[in-house]
Design a protein around this motif. Structure first.
Motif, PDB file in Angstrom:
ATOM      1  N   ASP A 680       7.753  -0.868   1.215  1.00 26.19           N
ATOM      2  CA  ASP A 680       9.146  -0.540   0.870  1.00 26.19           C
ATOM      3  C   ASP A 680       9.215  -0.363  -0.642  1.00 26.19           C
ATOM      4  OD1 ASP A 680      11.820  -0.291   0.486  1.00 26.19           O
ATOM      5  OD2 ASP A 680      12.386  -2.279   1.220  1.00 26.19           O
ATOM      6  N   HIS A 683      12.565  -1.860  -2.439  1.00 25.42           N
ATOM      7  CA  HIS A 683      12.859  -3.285  -2.570  1.00 25.42           C
ATOM      8  C   HIS A 683      11.635  -4.131  -2.918  1.00 25.42           C
ATOM      9  CE1 HIS A 683      16.003  -1.769   0.354  1.00 25.42           C
ATOM     10  NE2 HIS A 683      16.760  -2.291  -0.610  1.00 25.42           N
ATOM     11  N   SER A 706      13.985   0.729   9.775  1.00 22.08           N
ATOM     12  CA  SER A 706      15.224   0.067   9.384  1.00 22.08           C
ATOM     13  C   SER A 706      15.983   0.961   8.414  1.00 22.08           C
ATOM     14  CB  SER A 706      14.936  -1.276   8.723  1.00 22.08           C
ATOM     15  OG  SER A 706      14.354  -2.165   9.646  1.00 22.08           O
ATOM     16  N   VAL A 709      15.560   2.139   3.658  1.00 25.47           N
ATOM     17  CA  VAL A 709      14.242   1.689   3.218  1.00 25.47           C
ATOM     18  C   VAL A 709      13.448   2.933   2.847  1.00 25.47           C
ATOM     19  CG1 VAL A 709      12.101   0.534   3.861  1.00 25.47           C
ATOM     20  CG2 VAL A 709      14.286  -0.359   4.689  1.00 25.47           C
ATOM     21  N   TYR A 711      10.126   4.234   2.909  1.00 26.37           N
ATOM     22  CA  TYR A 711       8.881   3.895   3.580  1.00 26.37           C
ATOM     23  C   TYR A 711       7.704   4.715   3.054  1.00 26.37           C
ATOM     24  CZ  TYR A 711      11.083   1.154   7.340  1.00 26.37           C
ATOM     25  OH  TYR A 711      11.743   0.201   8.064  1.00 26.37           O
ATOM     26  N   PHE A 767      15.802  -5.878   2.129  1.00 26.74           N
ATOM     27  CA  PHE A 767      15.394  -5.151   3.325  1.00 26.74           C
ATOM     28  C   PHE A 767      16.438  -5.289   4.436  1.00 26.74           C
ATOM     29  CE2 PHE A 767      13.040  -4.608   7.286  1.00 26.74           C
ATOM     30  CZ  PHE A 767      12.314  -3.455   7.035  1.00 26.74           C
ATOM     31  N   GLU A 768      17.120  -6.449   4.473  1.00 29.78           N
ATOM     32  CA  GLU A 768      18.110  -6.696   5.516  1.00 29.78           C
ATOM     33  C   GLU A 768      19.485  -6.142   5.194  1.00 29.78           C
ATOM     34  OE1 GLU A 768      16.319 -11.011   7.034  1.00 29.78           O
ATOM     35  OE2 GLU A 768      17.734 -10.921   5.351  1.00 29.78           O
TER      36      GLU A 768
END
Length: 1193
Positions: A680, A683, A706, A709, A711, A767-768
């Motif tokens: 990620d 982050h 998710s 993000v 990636y 990430f959340e």
């Protein structure tokens, strides 16, 4: 069944004589049954050097057996340790093990010292080793300012560690700020002293976080030194550094960075010495600097290094020899060598030895009239000295035993009687340690007994040794005889072996050896016998063994294994490959008599073993399987796969993407799976996380994603040999933002003040968050009311404080995550409470039930829950002694505190003093603190038994009378009713005469005994009594004077003229010496230094005292300490009490105590302790000159 073979055997002669074994008259290898009288034997004790954890209770072990069961006592630092006087010390029931409860009160340092346990019964006394109890210590590093170091490339460097001295010593290691161990090599390594040595520095050694750590394993703590900064610069950078930073930079040295031959950083010089103890690990170290980096190797002059005990550590800079012995003494040479030269250092090693046993004394069991010996032989370097003790007392002062004779390391006994029973201790010691062994002499008259279980059944394979047990005991030592058969036929064969412990051995039993055997033990006091049964079984045999085979890859092979065994035993057949279990593979099939391997591969080659087991024996047979290729081919190269390549992202959706790749070469081992990882970049850039894995036959995967993000993906391949390197990362793919799909965890509501509610939670990570603008909606309302939810939106924090709340009210709380896209799902409500306040009401109806002189039970009514205004923690009792019931001690006592957890309404007050007046009150406690106190309640404790009289002296001895003077008990614990005096004469052989009992009124402190025998020693036993009973006794001894008529016949030396003249000459000589000393001291003040000292008026120089005529002298703080007991006091009989007399042990620390549900005490007292009177002359100060002169005079 496991059978032991004793080292000494007796074989039967070839004749027809019965099989009888006459053992020696000393039972040394046999245990005395515990139902027989025997002296104590120490069975378990703590180690000699006992390092304890100061955070846990101290347990000092001492276990012993004996008949009657022994009693236990302890000494501490050589004096009796009275555990009854220390409430923190208890002894386990039926044991000598001490438990010191320092977890509830007290400090481990208070109990540091040397302990010795004595186990005693009517037959003797056994003693333990001296157990040195020391608490472990993990001190902090001394604060120091470490200057940064700047060095030129190629210079040597030593980074000092110098760890704090701990107990036991710490383990040293070097790490950086990230707790990563610093890499070490031939160039950079850690020495035995913990320092970090650089043979030469390189630019990559530059860093600011060289940190030395000390790990103290005993207390599981780690201490660290301040970081050391090192900068390595090149020659070109050196000039700039000197010009700019010379004022604040330390240069480690000025050596050139040119190549140079080795020199040693440690040890110094050309030679050094090393001393080590036998049995330890010998560690020798040589660390050299030089450029290029030197290589170190070792040799032993005039000898070779022991092969199986020599190890090289720390890149061969450290030589270790384990289990070192005297033969390892000698000169060891380390050589450091590089391309420019070599240097050597010689270490002279001397191996010393603490004492070790050659023959430790063994227990003796003798019958009356027999002879025996105790032998104690030990070796060491230097040679240890041997000393004997009897029942814990040096044998030189122990009671005499006419049957005993001491001959160096041997005690010889002859014609022993029952009174000869005792426990003897052998002590072998030198400057490096000691050995202590207990061995008893037990004089018994016992008929034989058989200790082996009756009718024991033995099963043995034919032609394999059989051992039939017959453990026995008796005194005198019985003779053992074996018989076979129901008719009791004595054994006349020469095929039997009889061992010293009574066991019958049959080296080669046959089928006809099956039957019943009888063991008979006899001595002059009786006979005992026991029967055992022996059954001989057929051996297990492999009649068809597997055979060697060579097969082609892909074919099928079988191995045959046919077994014959005794039909009464259960047979188990197991197949092994290379001494391990067969692979769990369907290609391997085991039938009744064969193993079949289908589709043979290269890995199937090896040794196959058939193992046949019964309960009595095991046999095996092996065969080798070779696997060849069908056609000759070059030998393949097996390795891990090459990395996948050509990664591609397709089907890019909001929450998924398809990743495809091309596999690398499998290197002759099929790929079993692919592992996919992601990064990620938004982050956590640079960190790769596991995403998923797919079988080795797939080259694409659908990946779940998710929101929000960025990636990147990479792929690794894996086969049976391992995992490949990662592929190159794929292109980046940023997913769209979305509302959070989860809410914060660990939501709590607790008040920090009576009028607030503090709401806390664990925030979501980046990430959340699923999108930008992460915030939290915090909502709350009272649980028991009809109020609407109150909400507020806060930034990405983890706490919100609600003010103006009622005191201790339950609330419902919710914390919901949201971002710029929307809200997370509705969270569940959790319950919390606003802040607590102090309780408002005191407990009522407090009453006390006094159970005995030291224990009382307190009851109270519970406080209403609403008035507690918080979480109920328990109740706290304050109690104190107001004054003694006898009104002899009205001094105010500090309050003590006991806490009772939860909603208990009663509790016990232990540790009270008898015959005392106490006051107490009770308070309720919540999380905020304690409420008001209940009204003070008073109660009285009943009388108890008094302590021993404080002192007992015998004065004014006459021909037929003695006068006794005493001081009343320090703790009467009631009203004294009378004193009891018991006394008895002691004759010249230390035998005690009849005991005379005398009652004395309680108001007396002096008593004269008349009509005594002249020139006779008397022993007195004296104790006080109250209505509760008799107290502890004090003893004393005294002698009446000699008959005047007898004394007149003796010559009085003091009336002889020659003696008077001699004393006058001595007195005159002493007077002349004193005058000379006086004149020489007065002349000492006429010199220049004296004038300078007078001018400066040094307060440390004491002038001559005109009032008493003594001379002023230089002194230190030690000279002004108060005189201890036993020192001479000034003429006015007063000693000034100075501030330095105070001791930390005079003060206590307030600590809480607790009780169990049954009221048993598990807590501690709290409050300031009373100062205890000083005991004895415990000073370790050096005596002053005045004291020394007084002692001499």
């Amino acid at each position: 069944m496991q059978l032991k073979i004793m080292p000494k055997k007796k074989h039967l002669p070839a004749g027809r004589a019965p099989l009888i074994l006459f053992l020696c008259q000393v039972i040394s290898a046999l245990e005395v049954p515990l139902d027989l009288v025997q002296p104590p034997t120490i069975t378990q004790q703590s180690p000699k050097d006992y390092i304890i954890d100061p955070r846990e209770n101290i347990v000092i072990q001492c276990e012993a057996k004996g008949k009657p069961p022994p009693s236990f006592s302890w000494t501490q630092n050589g004096t009796h340790f009275d555990i009854d006087k220390d409430p923190l010390v208890t002894m386990k029931p039926d044991s000598g093990t001490l438990i010191i409860n320092i977890m509830s009160e007290g400090k481990a340092e208070t109990y540091e010292g040397v302990y010795q346990c004595t186990a005693r019964n009517e037959r003797g006394a056994a003693i333990s080793n001296n157990i040195v109890v020391r608490p472990s210590r993990s001190p902090l590093w001394t604060k120091e300012k470490l200057e940064p170091m700047t060095l030129q490339n190629g210079q040597p460097l030593v980074l000092p560690c110098r760890p704090p001295v701990g107990l036991p010593p710490p383990i040293i290691f070097w790490m950086d700020n990230s707790f990563q161990r610093l890499p070490q090599s031939e160039r950079v390594s850690q020495g035995l002293n913990g320092d970090l040595y650089f043979s030469n520095v390189l630019p990559e050694d530059t860093r600011e976080d060289y940190i030395c750590y000390a790990r103290f394993n005993h207390t599981q703590t780690i201490q660290q030194k301040q970081p050391i900064s090192v900068k390595v610069i090149s020659v070109d950078e050196l000039n700039d550094t000197i010009a700019a930073n010379l004022s604040d930079t330390e240069f480690y040295g000025a050596k050139s960075n040119r190549e140079r031959p080795p020199t040693f950083l440690t040890p110094e010089g050309n030679a050094s010495n090393k001393e080590e103890l036998r049995g330890n690990v010998l560690s020798l170290e040589c660390i050299a600097e030089g450029l290029p980096t030197p290589v170190v190797y070792w040799i032993k002059e005039d000898g070779t290094l022991p092969i199986n005990r020599t190890f090289y550590r720390n890149f061969q800079k450290t030589l270790q020899i384990i289990q070192v012995s005297e033969a390892d003494s000698g000169n060891y040479q380390c050589i450091a060598k590089n391309a420019l030269g070599a240097i050597h250092h010689t270490i002279s090693v001397t191996v010393k030895a603490a004492p070790y046993w050659i023959m430790a004394p063994q227990n003796l069991v003798l019958s009356p009239g027999e002879d025996g010996a105790l032998i104690c032989r030990a070796n060491g370097n230097p040679k240890p000295t041997i000393s004997w003790l009897s029942n814990g007392v040096p044998i030189e002062i122990a009671p005499d035993d006419p049957s005993r004779k001491i001959d160096g390391d041997t005690i010889i006994f002859s014609n022993v009687q029952e009174r000869s029973s005792a426990v003897y201790q052998c002590n072998a010691s030198n400057e490096y340690g000691y050995l202590l062994a207990n061995a008893f002499v037990n004089v018994l008259a016992e008929p034989p007994r058989i200790l082996t279980s009756a009718n024991t059944h033995y099963q043995v394979i034919a032609n394999r040794p059989a051992f039939l047990d017959c453990a026995f005991f008796g005194s005198p030592l019985p003779t053992i005889e074996w018989f076979k058969g129901a008719k009791g036929n004595a054994l006349h064969e020469d095929i039997y072996v009889l061992h010293e412990n009574g066991t019958l051995g049959i080296p080669v039993p046959q089928k006809e050896s099956t039957g019943t055997y009888t063991c008979v033990a006899k001595n002059k006091l009786g006979m005992a016998k026991n029967e055992v049964n022996l059954e001989i079984k057929d051996p297990t045999r492999i009649i068809k063994q597997p055979e060697y085979a060579v097969v082609q890859r892909g074919s099928t092979v079988s191995f045959e294994c046919k077994v014959k065994h005794d039909h009464t035993l259960i047979l188990t057949v197991t197949w092994l490959k290379d001494d391990h279990e067969l692979p769990s593979d369907g290609r391997f099939t085991v039938d009744k008599d064969q193993l079949v391997v289908a589709d043979v591969g290269d890995d199937d080659g090896g040794t196959y073993t058939c193992v046949a087991n019964t309960t009595l024996d095991t046999v095996s047979a092996s065969a080798v399987l070779g696997v060849v290729a069908p056609t000759p081919t070059p030998a393949p190269i097996y390795d891990v796969p090459d990395p996948p390549f050509d990664l591609e992202l397709t089907d890019q959706l909001d929450k998924s993407v398809q990743l495809s790749w091309t596999p690398g070469d499998d290197n002759n081992s099929p790929i079993t799976k692919f592992i996919i990882e992601y990064e990620d970049a938004m982050h956590e850039a640079g960190l790769w996380h596991y995403q998923t894995e797919v079988p080795g036959t797939q080259t694409r995967a659908q990946l779940k994603l998710s929101p929000y993000v960025n990636y990147s993906f990479r792929v690794m391949a894996e086969n049976s040999l391992g995992r490949s390197l990662p592929s190159q990362p794929s292109e980046q793919y940023l997913t769209k933002a979305a509302e959070p799909d989860k809410n914060p965890m660990t939501v709590e509501g607790l008040g920090s003040e009576p009028d607030n509610l503090v709401i806390t939670w664990k925030p979501l990570n980046g990430f959340e968050s699923n999108g930008p603008g992460l915030q939290y909606k915090v909502s709350w309302r009272q649980k028991d009311g009809d109020d609407e939810w109150t909400s507020v939106v806060v930034a990405n924090v983890s706490k919100y404080i609600v003010s103006g709340t009622p005191t201790f009210v339950p609330y419902l709380i919710k914390v919901q995550a949201l971002n710029d896209v929307g809200f997370a799902p509705e969270p569940a409500a959790v319950m919390g409470h606003s802040g607590e306040d102090l309780p408002m009401v005191a407990p009522r109806n407090v009453h006390v039930n006094v159970l005995n002189g030291t224990l009382a039970e307190v009851h109270w009514d519970p406080v209403p829950l609403k008035s507690i205004r918080g979480h109920l923690q328990g109740y706290r009792i304050y109690y104190w002694k107001a004054q003694s019931s006898s009104k002899r001690n009205r001094r105010h006592m500090e309050k003590k505190i006991l806490i009772f957890q939860g909603s208990k309404t009663h509790g016990m007050l232990p540790g009270l003093e008898p015959f005392s007046h106490y006051m107490l009150n009770v308070r309720v406690v919540n999380g905020k603190g304690e409420g008001p106190a209940s009204p003070d309640k008073d109660f009285n404790t009943p009388e108890g038994v008094p302590s021993a009289p404080s002192a007992l002296k015998i004065v004014n001895p006459t021909l037929d009378s003695l006068t006794l003077e005493w001081d009343p008990p320090r703790h009467p614990n009631g009203i004294l009713t009378e004193y009891t005096l018991k006394y008895q004469p002691i004759n010249s052989t230390h035998e005690l005469g009849p005991l005379i009992d005398l009652k004395i009124p309680a108001n007396k402190t002096r008593w004269t005994l008349k009509n005594l025998n002249f020139s006779t020693r008397y022993k007195f036993y004296f104790y006080a009594q109250t209505s509760a009973g008799s107290g502890s006794q004090i003893t004393e001894e005294a002698v009446t004077t000699v008959d005047e008529a007898m004394a007149s016949r003796q010559v009085d030396i003091a009336t002889q003229g020659w003696f008077i003249g001699l004393m006058c000459a001595v007195a005159l000589l002493i007077l002349i010496l004193l005058i000379v000393c006086f004149i020489r001291r007065n002349k000492g003040g006429k010199y220049p230094v004296k004038e300078k000292e007078d001018a400066h008026a040094d307060p440390e120089i004491q002038p001559m005292k005109e009032d008493d005529g003594t001379f002023g002298e230089y002194s230190d703080a030690e000279d002004h300490k108060p005189l201890k007991k036993g020192s001479r006091t000034p003429s006015d009989r007063t000693v000034k009490k100075e501030d330095s007399d105070d001791s930390l042990v005079d003060y206590g620390e307030g600590v809480n105590g607790q009780f169990n549900e049954d009221g048993s005490f598990i807590g501690q007292y709290s409050g300031k302790k009373e100062k205890e009177p000083a005991e004895g002359n415990e000073s370790s100060e050096a005596p002053s000159p005045v004291n020394a002169m007084n002692s001499f005079v």
